[in-house]
Design a protein around this motif. Structure first.
Motif, PDB file in Angstrom:
ATOM      1  N   SER A 190       0.911  -1.202  -0.051  1.00  0.00           N
ATOM      2  CA  SER A 190      -0.150  -0.284   0.144  1.00  0.00           C
ATOM      3  C   SER A 190       0.760   1.254  -0.098  1.00  0.00           C
ATOM      4  O   SER A 190       0.443   2.465  -0.418  1.00  0.00           O
ATOM      5  CB  SER A 190      -0.929   0.007   1.313  1.00  0.00           C
ATOM      6  OG  SER A 190      -0.203   0.009   2.360  1.00  0.00           O
ATOM      7  N   THR A 191       2.074   1.289   0.505  1.00  0.00           N
ATOM      8  CA  THR A 191       2.784   2.571   0.563  1.00  0.00           C
ATOM      9  C   THR A 191       4.073   2.328  -0.551  1.00  0.00           C
ATOM     10  O   THR A 191       4.868   3.422  -0.601  1.00  0.00           O
ATOM     11  CB  THR A 191       3.479   2.721   1.815  1.00  0.00           C
ATOM     12  OG1 THR A 191       4.283   1.656   2.392  1.00  0.00           O
ATOM     13  CG2 THR A 191       2.312   2.942   2.908  1.00  0.00           C
ATOM     14  N   ASP A 192       3.928   1.533  -1.508  1.00  0.00           N
ATOM     15  CA  ASP A 192       5.036   1.539  -2.508  1.00  0.00           C
ATOM     16  C   ASP A 192       5.309   2.823  -3.148  1.00  0.00           C
ATOM     17  O   ASP A 192       6.336   3.260  -3.668  1.00  0.00           O
ATOM     18  CB  ASP A 192       4.889   0.386  -3.566  1.00  0.00           C
ATOM     19  CG  ASP A 192       5.284  -0.934  -2.955  1.00  0.00           C
ATOM     20  OD1 ASP A 192       5.608  -1.151  -1.593  1.00  0.00           O
ATOM     21  OD2 ASP A 192       5.279  -1.989  -3.864  1.00  0.00           O
ATOM     22  N   ASN A 193       4.059   3.447  -3.449  1.00  0.00           N
ATOM     23  CA  ASN A 193       4.186   4.830  -4.035  1.00  0.00           C
ATOM     24  C   ASN A 193       4.991   5.951  -3.347  1.00  0.00           C
ATOM     25  O   ASN A 193       5.113   7.036  -3.934  1.00  0.00           O
ATOM     26  CB  ASN A 193       2.614   5.277  -4.556  1.00  0.00           C
ATOM     27  CG  ASN A 193       1.988   5.527  -3.150  1.00  0.00           C
ATOM     28  OD1 ASN A 193       1.764   4.680  -2.349  1.00  0.00           O
ATOM     29  ND2 ASN A 193       0.907   6.565  -3.186  1.00  0.00           N
ATOM     30  N   GLU A 194       5.216   5.600  -2.148  1.00  0.00           N
ATOM     31  CA  GLU A 194       5.898   6.623  -1.271  1.00  0.00           C
ATOM     32  C   GLU A 194       7.404   6.496  -1.343  1.00  0.00           C
ATOM     33  O   GLU A 194       8.197   7.338  -0.867  1.00  0.00           O
ATOM     34  CB  GLU A 194       5.456   6.622   0.296  1.00  0.00           C
ATOM     35  CG  GLU A 194       4.159   6.719   0.539  1.00  0.00           C
ATOM     36  CD  GLU A 194       3.790   6.573   2.002  1.00  0.00           C
ATOM     37  OE1 GLU A 194       4.752   6.304   2.885  1.00  0.00           O
ATOM     38  OE2 GLU A 194       2.582   6.708   2.412  1.00  0.00           O
ATOM     39  N   ALA A 195       8.016   5.622  -2.112  1.00  0.00           N
ATOM     40  CA  ALA A 195       9.341   5.466  -2.534  1.00  0.00           C
ATOM     41  C   ALA A 195       9.560   6.784  -3.428  1.00  0.00           C
ATOM     42  O   ALA A 195       8.836   7.134  -4.098  1.00  0.00           O
ATOM     43  CB  ALA A 195       9.719   4.212  -3.232  1.00  0.00           C
ATOM     44  N   PRO A 196      10.779   7.378  -3.243  1.00  0.00           N
ATOM     45  CA  PRO A 196      11.221   8.765  -3.857  1.00  0.00           C
ATOM     46  C   PRO A 196      11.467   8.243  -5.584  1.00  0.00           C
ATOM     47  O   PRO A 196      11.849   7.080  -5.753  1.00  0.00           O
ATOM     48  CB  PRO A 196      12.440   9.069  -3.305  1.00  0.00           C
ATOM     49  CG  PRO A 196      12.429   8.366  -1.873  1.00  0.00           C
ATOM     50  CD  PRO A 196      11.589   7.417  -2.078  1.00  0.00           C
ATOM     51  N   THR A 197      10.892   9.262  -6.400  1.00  0.00           N
ATOM     52  CA  THR A 197      11.277   8.887  -7.573  1.00  0.00           C
ATOM     53  C   THR A 197      12.758   8.804  -8.099  1.00  0.00           C
ATOM     54  O   THR A 197      12.964   8.166  -8.822  1.00  0.00           O
ATOM     55  CB  THR A 197      10.438  10.008  -8.582  1.00  0.00           C
ATOM     56  OG1 THR A 197       8.900   9.803  -8.223  1.00  0.00           O
ATOM     57  CG2 THR A 197      10.513   9.819  -9.996  1.00  0.00           C
ATOM     58  N   PHE A 198      13.465   9.655  -7.461  1.00  0.00           N
ATOM     59  CA  PHE A 198      14.870  10.043  -7.777  1.00  0.00           C
ATOM     60  C   PHE A 198      15.690  10.129  -6.544  1.00  0.00           C
ATOM     61  O   PHE A 198      15.258  10.770  -5.744  1.00  0.00           O
ATOM     62  CB  PHE A 198      15.071  11.041  -8.539  1.00  0.00           C
ATOM     63  CG  PHE A 198      16.413  11.461  -9.191  1.00  0.00           C
ATOM     64  CD1 PHE A 198      16.976  10.508  -9.937  1.00  0.00           C
ATOM     65  CD2 PHE A 198      16.938  12.273  -8.369  1.00  0.00           C
ATOM     66  CE1 PHE A 198      18.303  10.756 -10.285  1.00  0.00           C
ATOM     67  CE2 PHE A 198      18.494  12.519  -8.746  1.00  0.00           C
ATOM     68  CZ  PHE A 198      19.050  11.758  -9.631  1.00  0.00           C
ATOM     69  N   MET A 199      16.569   9.493  -6.463  1.00  0.00           N
ATOM     70  CA  MET A 199      17.556   9.464  -5.045  1.00  0.00           C
ATOM     71  C   MET A 199      19.147   9.553  -5.594  1.00  0.00           C
ATOM     72  O   MET A 199      19.252   8.810  -6.724  1.00  0.00           O
ATOM     73  CB  MET A 199      17.403   8.354  -4.151  1.00  0.00           C
ATOM     74  CG  MET A 199      16.017   8.268  -3.437  1.00  0.00           C
ATOM     75  SD  MET A 199      16.061   6.975  -2.207  1.00  0.00           S
ATOM     76  CE  MET A 199      16.318   5.567  -3.038  1.00  0.00           C
ATOM     77  N   GLN A 200      19.850  10.220  -5.014  1.00  0.00           N
ATOM     78  CA  GLN A 200      21.311  10.187  -5.382  1.00  0.00           C
ATOM     79  C   GLN A 200      22.045   9.299  -4.118  1.00  0.00           C
ATOM     80  O   GLN A 200      23.185   8.670  -4.337  1.00  0.00           O
ATOM     81  CB  GLN A 200      21.975  11.454  -5.533  1.00  0.00           C
ATOM     82  CG  GLN A 200      21.381  12.440  -6.640  1.00  0.00           C
ATOM     83  CD  GLN A 200      22.322  13.541  -7.154  1.00  0.00           C
ATOM     84  OE1 GLN A 200      23.199  13.526  -7.746  1.00  0.00           O
ATOM     85  NE2 GLN A 200      21.763  14.616  -6.512  1.00  0.00           N
ATOM     86  N   GLY A 201      21.655   9.596  -2.858  1.00  0.00           N
ATOM     87  CA  GLY A 201      22.250   8.846  -1.858  1.00  0.00           C
ATOM     88  C   GLY A 201      22.588   9.779  -0.737  1.00  0.00           C
ATOM     89  O   GLY A 201      23.052  11.056  -0.915  1.00  0.00           O
ATOM     90  N   GLY A 202      22.399   9.193   0.485  1.00  0.00           N
ATOM     91  CA  GLY A 202      22.912  10.008   1.599  1.00  0.00           C
ATOM     92  C   GLY A 202      21.647  10.214   2.757  1.00  0.00           C
ATOM     93  O   GLY A 202      22.024  10.104   3.920  1.00  0.00           O
ATOM     94  N   ASN A 203      20.669  10.412   2.164  1.00  0.00           N
ATOM     95  CA  ASN A 203      19.591  10.621   3.137  1.00  0.00           C
ATOM     96  C   ASN A 203      19.230   9.292   4.032  1.00  0.00           C
ATOM     97  O   ASN A 203      19.427   8.124   3.501  1.00  0.00           O
ATOM     98  CB  ASN A 203      18.046  10.827   2.469  1.00  0.00           C
ATOM     99  CG  ASN A 203      18.193  12.194   1.838  1.00  0.00           C
ATOM    100  OD1 ASN A 203      17.506  12.514   1.163  1.00  0.00           O
ATOM    101  ND2 ASN A 203      18.933  12.941   2.660  1.00  0.00           N
ATOM    102  N   SER A 204      18.779   9.328   5.179  1.00  0.00           N
ATOM    103  CA  SER A 204      18.165   8.202   6.124  1.00  0.00           C
ATOM    104  C   SER A 204      17.076   7.562   5.365  1.00  0.00           C
ATOM    105  O   SER A 204      16.018   8.476   4.924  1.00  0.00           O
ATOM    106  CB  SER A 204      18.050   8.586   7.452  1.00  0.00           C
ATOM    107  OG  SER A 204      19.220   9.096   8.080  1.00  0.00           O
ATOM    108  N   LEU A 205      16.770   6.053   5.480  1.00  0.00           N
ATOM    109  CA  LEU A 205      15.688   5.438   4.918  1.00  0.00           C
ATOM    110  C   LEU A 205      15.062   4.613   5.689  1.00  0.00           C
ATOM    111  O   LEU A 205      15.622   4.439   6.717  1.00  0.00           O
ATOM    112  CB  LEU A 205      16.214   4.837   3.668  1.00  0.00           C
ATOM    113  CG  LEU A 205      17.071   5.648   2.179  1.00  0.00           C
ATOM    114  CD1 LEU A 205      17.658   4.660   1.382  1.00  0.00           C
ATOM    115  CD2 LEU A 205      16.232   6.351   1.766  1.00  0.00           C
ATOM    116  N   ILE A 206      13.919   4.105   5.361  1.00  0.00           N
ATOM    117  CA  ILE A 206      13.275   3.234   6.122  1.00  0.00           C
ATOM    118  C   ILE A 206      12.511   2.215   5.128  1.00  0.00           C
ATOM    119  O   ILE A 206      12.462   2.427   3.856  1.00  0.00           O
ATOM    120  CB  ILE A 206      12.048   3.760   6.793  1.00  0.00           C
ATOM    121  CG1 ILE A 206      11.109   4.363   5.989  1.00  0.00           C
ATOM    122  CG2 ILE A 206      12.438   4.620   8.193  1.00  0.00           C
ATOM    123  CD1 ILE A 206       9.822   4.634   6.788  1.00  0.00           C
TER     124      ILE A 206
END
Length: 601
Positions: free
Chosen positions: A399-415
């Motif tokens: 249900s929350t797959d669409n909350e994944a960022p469209t674009f990332m480069q790296g560095g931010n904390s993730l869950i």
């Protein structure tokens, strides 16, 4: 005869007629002279009939020869005119001889520099007029000023602009670098990766941190069109190169078997200026904020609507207040998500709201200070754990797959976003765990930016830049209190062994000094700059930062050396060396060397 006084500064000299001008200028003057002579032709003929002096033959011949020399008449035409002039002169002398014993020049030159213009026969005047008219019309057509309405009006309201860049790039990785830096962007792009070591022995996607890359030939091309629709409304679009549709770079890499490169729609906008001090722009356009590449890449274009204003203080016109307000959609929820379920997810658009206010103070002829404070509110960026997701029953998403960022480069904390239900038919620990990842924090940025331009030793321009940013939404307590725990940006697992292993931070800053011309435009102009940049992992969104420093993203610190020299107008050579390493986590040192030739038009 007609007497013409010497005209100072007009190209005349002495009593002759040499003109230091183009052939066309000489012909136009001759035409004017003959017209003046024609206006007095009747008077001259009357004077001749009453005993006035006859035309001087040599002067007429000299005039015609001068026209041949200037290219107005052909030699054959000149010969015919000379013959006719001699005949008319002989007739005039015979008539005067019969009526008066002597003749004197009428209005003879009395001052140095005066010019005596003889009677010019009508046929000569007509010939000169026709020749000059033909030559003037030919030049007018060639230069497109004879027919001002020949081209459509809209062409005059269109402006083209663009730029080109060719670069040779090198990536140098530290010999002590860790080799297990997880590439979370690749995991999301692939739709997930099974992180359960009991069901998947495949290596997690990792970033290259050990093998140098030399002589990467890269280039950038951008071509824009701006149309003036009215005095207040303009429209624009721009096409640009690029390896992909990522937001931070329009650079394309050579190779690929000489395959053709992609062209993307980089800008499309309307701009409206209702008053001289304000404007509104909507569509996709340049970053409207006063900012450095600490937060936003120089190539970043923003989608949305923004309004700018600037206002000079009545009491001090050297102080200009300015501001920007904007609303920018970053990511829309898929309208038909999940596609394989009758229960659809509602709209949860990711937005950026931006507001900036500042002042630009022209202190004196050599000093200028510009500063601003800004607030960027990125809403709905934080990911959440999905509802229980029974992928073993055939579901292809949670249900929350669409909350994944469209674009990332790296560095931010993730869950991890998926709450995957264990398959009851399998032993505990044997259910596959194909995960996707979202951001662990929201980002509400407070930003301060300042720029000082001055001159040192009354000769060299100096620019000092400084910027500080803090993510006001950073809160470790909230992150660790959530159902899904934060993942270090360098971790290969989804759950930390303990909170003490987790390292991040909300701050970043930039300090930069540039000596010379900040933007070389004229041949010979140059600059040299040195900068230091520091970005903790969650100081800002890693998606929009400079893609060259530490090869993009956050969790990076280091310096940048750069030099530029203009080799021609709007053409300059640049050399940059960017040396960066991690702020927290295993060692990841990346140096980048760029040698490039740029041009704009």
């Amino acid at each position: 005869m007609i007497r013409m006084n010497k005209i100072r500064g007009s190209g005349w000299s002495g009593g002759g007629m040499p003109m230091r001008r183009s052939r066309m200028s000489a012909a136009l003057f001759t035409l004017g002279m003959t017209c003046a002579a024609g206006a007095h032709a009747q008077s001259l003929e009357t004077q001749a009939a009453q005993g006035a002096a006859a035309p001087t033959e040599n002067t007429v011949i000299n005039l015609i020869n001068l026209l041949v020399k200037r290219g107005v008449l052909t030699q054959q035409n000149a010969n015919d005119l000379i013959s006719e002039a001699r005949s008319e002169a002989a007739q005039a002398r015979a008539a005067n001889a019969a009526r008066a014993p002597a003749a004197a020049v009428v209005n003879a030159p009395t001052q140095p520099g005066d010019v005596a213009v003889p009677y010019v026969p009508q046929v000569v005047r007509n010939q000169i007029r026709d020749e000059v008219k033909q030559e003037v019309m030919a030049q007018a057509k060639a230069e497109n000023w004879a027919q001002p309405n020949a081209l459509p009006d809209w062409i005059s309201r269109i402006k083209l602009d663009g730029d080109l860049r060719v670069r040779d790039e090198y990536h140098f990785y530290g010999s002590r670098n860790a080799n297990n830096v997880t590439n979370f962007a690749a995991i999301n792009q692939a739709g997930g990766f099974d992180i359960n070591p009991n069901t998947n022995t495949t290596q997690l996607p990792t970033q290259n941190t050990t093998q140098n890359r030399n002589n990467l030939e890269r280039y950038r091309a951008r071509l824009g069109v701006t149309a003036l629709l009215s005095e207040q409304l303009t429209a624009g679009l721009q096409l640009a190169s690029g390896n992909d549709n990522g937001p931070v770079s329009t650079t394309a890499t050579a190779g690929g078997g000489f395959g053709k490169k992609n062209i993307w729609l980089n800008k499309v906008y309307f701009a409206y200026t209702p008053t001289p001090w304000a404007n509104v722009i909507a569509g996709r356009f340049d970053n409207p904020f006063f900012a450095s590449d600490l937060l936003f890449s120089n190539d970043l274009e923003m989608d949305g609507i923004a309004s700018n204003f600037h206002y000079a203080l009545p009491a001090n016109q050297d102080v200009m207040l300015f501001g920007t307000l904007g609303v920018f959609p970053i990511q829309y929820t898929a309208e038909n998500f999940p596609s394989n379920s009758t229960s659809k997810v509602g709209s949860d658009t990711k937005w950026m709201f931006g507001a900036q206010f500042g002042a630009d103070w022209k202190i004196n002829a050599q000093n200028r200070l510009k500063g601003a404070i800004a607030y960027y509110d990125f809403q709905n960026m934080r990911g959440t754990l999905s509802s229980p997701c029974a992928l073993y029953l055939g579901a292809t998403s949670c249900s929350t797959d669409n909350e994944a960022p469209t674009f990332m480069q790296g560095g931010n904390s993730l869950i991890a976003l998926r709450n995957i239900v264990q398959n009851p038919n399998l032993s505990p620990g044997l259910t596959p765990q194909p995960q996707v990842f979202g951001l662990a924090y929201n980002y509400r940025l407070f930003d301060i930016k300042a720029q000082w331009d001055t001159v040192i030793a009354d000769r060299f321009k100096l620019r000092l830049d400084g910027e500080f940013v803090r993510n006001l939404a950073y809160d470790e307590n909230k992150a660790f209190g959530a159902a899904s725990l934060p993942v270090n940006n360098y971790e290969a697992t989804t759950v930390n062994a303990s909170r003490s292993d987790y390292r991040s931070g909300p701050n970043g800053f930039l300090a930069k000094a540039t000596i010379g011309e900040p933007e070389p435009k004229t041949k010979g102009q140059w600059n040299f700059s040195v900068a230091y940049k520091y970005l903790q992992p969650d100081a800002t969104l890693d998606a929009f930062t400079d893609p060259d420093f530490h090869l993009g993203g956050t969790n990076a610190r280091g310096y940048i050396l750069a030099a530029a020299y203009a080799v021609a107008r709007d053409t300059w050579f640049t050399a940059r060396y960017l040396s960066a390493k991690e702020v927290y986590g295993p060692p990841v040192s990346i140096d980048v060397l760029q040698l490039e030739l740029n041009a704009r038009f």
